[in-house]
Enzyme design. Structure first.
Site, PDB file in Angstrom:
ATOM      1  N   ARG A 278     -47.477  15.508 -36.671  1.00 50.68           N
ATOM      2  CA  ARG A 278     -46.661  14.317 -36.939  1.00 50.68           C
ATOM      3  C   ARG A 278     -46.598  14.041 -38.442  1.00 50.68           C
ATOM      4  NH1 ARG A 278     -44.581  14.878 -32.319  1.00 50.68           N
ATOM      5  NH2 ARG A 278     -45.572  13.900 -30.548  1.00 50.68           N
TER       6      ARG A 278
ATOM      7  N   LYS B 109     -44.519   8.972 -33.678  1.00 48.31           N
ATOM      8  CA  LYS B 109     -44.418   9.121 -32.227  1.00 48.31           C
ATOM      9  C   LYS B 109     -45.803   9.324 -31.614  1.00 48.31           C
ATOM     10  CE  LYS B 109     -42.339  12.089 -28.731  1.00 48.31           C
ATOM     11  NZ  LYS B 109     -41.559  13.299 -28.490  1.00 48.31           N
TER      12      LYS B 109
END
Length: 92
Positions: free
Chosen positions: A19, A57
């Site tokens: 991420r 996320k």
């Protein structure tokens, strides 16, 4: 799974690193606030500059930092300019 929880820890670490990479910019290193604190403690000569809050996320809002070089490389005869946004030089 439940009998071997280390996979959850490793999985979360790998997921977090992915991420950070996917939310970063080209030729930049981004790290979490926890990693920036560890760098500051163990390598105070490596500057970490606050990027701010980003939506990640699976993790929600995270405070992230840019990791910068100890010192900028200077251009030489054998170097070429890489990216004007980072003022980076690549030795060829």
């Amino acid at each position: 799974g439940s009998r071997n929880p280390k996979f959850t820890i490793i999985g979360d670490t790998v997921n977090g690193a992915a991420r950070m990479e996917s939310n970063s910019l080209p030729l930049q290193i981004q790290c979490s606030e926890q990693s920036a604190l560890i760098l500051k403690e163990n390598h105070p000569d490596i500057p970490c500059i606050l990027r701010g809050q980003i939506q990640v996320k699976g993790k929600g809002e995270m405070t992230t930092y840019w990791v910068h070089q100890k010192q900028q490389l200077r251009p030489t005869e054998n170097s070429r300019f890489v990216d004007s946004s980072t003022e980076g030089w690549l030795l060829s």
